[in-house]
Scaffold this motif. Structure first.
Motif, short mmCIF file in Angstrom:
data_model
loop_
_atom_site.label_atom_id
_atom_site.label_comp_id
_atom_site.label_asym_id
_atom_site.label_seq_id
_atom_site.Cartn_x
_atom_site.Cartn_y
_atom_site.Cartn_z
N CYS A 163 0.43 -1.04 0.04
CA CYS A 163 -0.16 0.09 -0.18
C CYS A 163 1.17 1.28 -0.02
O CYS A 163 1.58 1.50 0.78
CB CYS A 163 -0.70 0.11 1.16
SG CYS A 163 -2.18 1.76 1.56
N ASN A 165 0.48 4.14 0.98
CA ASN A 165 0.25 4.88 2.49
C ASN A 165 1.61 3.45 3.13
O ASN A 165 1.70 2.88 4.21
CB ASN A 165 -1.35 4.57 3.24
CG ASN A 165 -0.63 5.10 4.75
OD1 ASN A 165 -0.08 6.25 5.37
ND2 ASN A 165 -2.09 5.47 5.37
N CYS A 168 1.40 2.54 6.15
CA CYS A 168 0.24 0.71 5.98
C CYS A 168 1.11 -0.10 5.56
O CYS A 168 1.80 0.35 5.36
CB CYS A 168 -0.59 1.34 5.11
SG CYS A 168 -1.44 -0.07 4.89
N CYS A 184 -4.17 -0.09 -0.02
CA CYS A 184 -4.92 -1.24 -0.14
C CYS A 184 -6.16 -1.07 -0.32
O CYS A 184 -6.89 -2.07 -0.47
CB CYS A 184 -4.49 -2.05 1.37
SG CYS A 184 -5.53 -0.33 2.90
N CYS A 189 -6.77 4.05 3.57
CA CYS A 189 -5.56 4.66 2.95
C CYS A 189 -6.22 5.85 1.58
O CYS A 189 -5.65 7.32 1.89
CB CYS A 189 -4.32 3.45 2.89
SG CYS A 189 -4.20 3.04 4.30
ZN LIG Z 1 -3.03 0.99 3.26
#
Ligand SMILES: [Zn+2]
Length: 208
Positions: A163, A165, A168, A184, A189
């Motif tokens: 992901c 982010n 994350c 994700c 996110c």
């Molecule tokens: Zn994520």
């Protein structure tokens, strides 16, 4: 039935587009805290059930007929397997070679269970599925090892992504047309990052 309770108790995420990645994604960050959705054998069996890797009968056998010690061993092995798969996936994303230990672990699990392939009709046509004789103690994790080997054999490893982010830790297999998937999920996110970027831009705008 205990498995039914576990199934209701844990809302697992299936955003990875691949069972192997979904399994890794049972470790996640929730409000900044590392969170493990698998707290014991019951959770592991509930996940396997939701991922269609065991059926209700197999799940019930594990939860009602296995000894506590056997359940603990299964859980411990599942968690070790997840750690191995997470390490393997990290290296895939970093474009590094697959660790030999991961291949060994997968092969070790695959070697334990007698079973047979079955032809199964799905939406997209026929597919071969390994049918493990999973009432046997060592067979429960075989479908997971099958999924991991499938990822390595037929998956395009460049489509395994983390992901976007940075805070994350979820992974996914990018099946979008342009392979431009970043998150994700938008809910978890994507939106959050977009909103943060929006406010950041606004804050940086000169005031008139
Ligand atoms: Zn994520």
């Amino acid at each position: 039935m205990t498995t039914g309770r576990a199934q209701l108790r844990q809302p697992f995420l299936f955003v990875g587009n691949h069972p192997c990645l979904d399994f890794i994604n049972t470790q996640m960050i929730v409000r900044g805290n590392p969170t493990d959705l698998l707290g014991g054998c019951e959770d592991l069996v509930a996940w396997l059930l939701q991922a269609h890797m065991v059926d209700k009968v197999q799940a019930a056998v594990v939860m009602t007929q296995w000894s506590h010690k056997d359940q603990e061993q299964l859980f411990e092995q599942g968690i070790r397997f997840r750690g191995t798969l997470r390490e393997m996936t990290k290296r895939i994303v970093a474009r590094k070679s697959i660790p030999h230990s991961a291949v060994e672990f997968i092969n070790q699990v695959l070697s334990r269970c007698p079973g047979y392939p079955q032809l199964v009709y799905t939406k997209g046509g026929y597919t071969r599925q390994f049918q493990s004789q999973a009432a046997q103690k060592d067979g429960i994790l075989v479908p997971l090892a099958e999924a991991a080997s499938d990822l390595l054999c037929s998956g395009k490893l460049s489509l395994v992504k983390k992901c976007g982010n940075p805070s994350c830790i979820l992974y996914f297999y990018d099946t979008t047309k342009n392979h431009a998937r970043n998150w994700c999920s938008m809910q978890l996110c994507g939106n959050r990052i977009k909103v943060a970027a929006h406010y950041q831009r606004k804050r940086n705008m000169p005031t008139v």
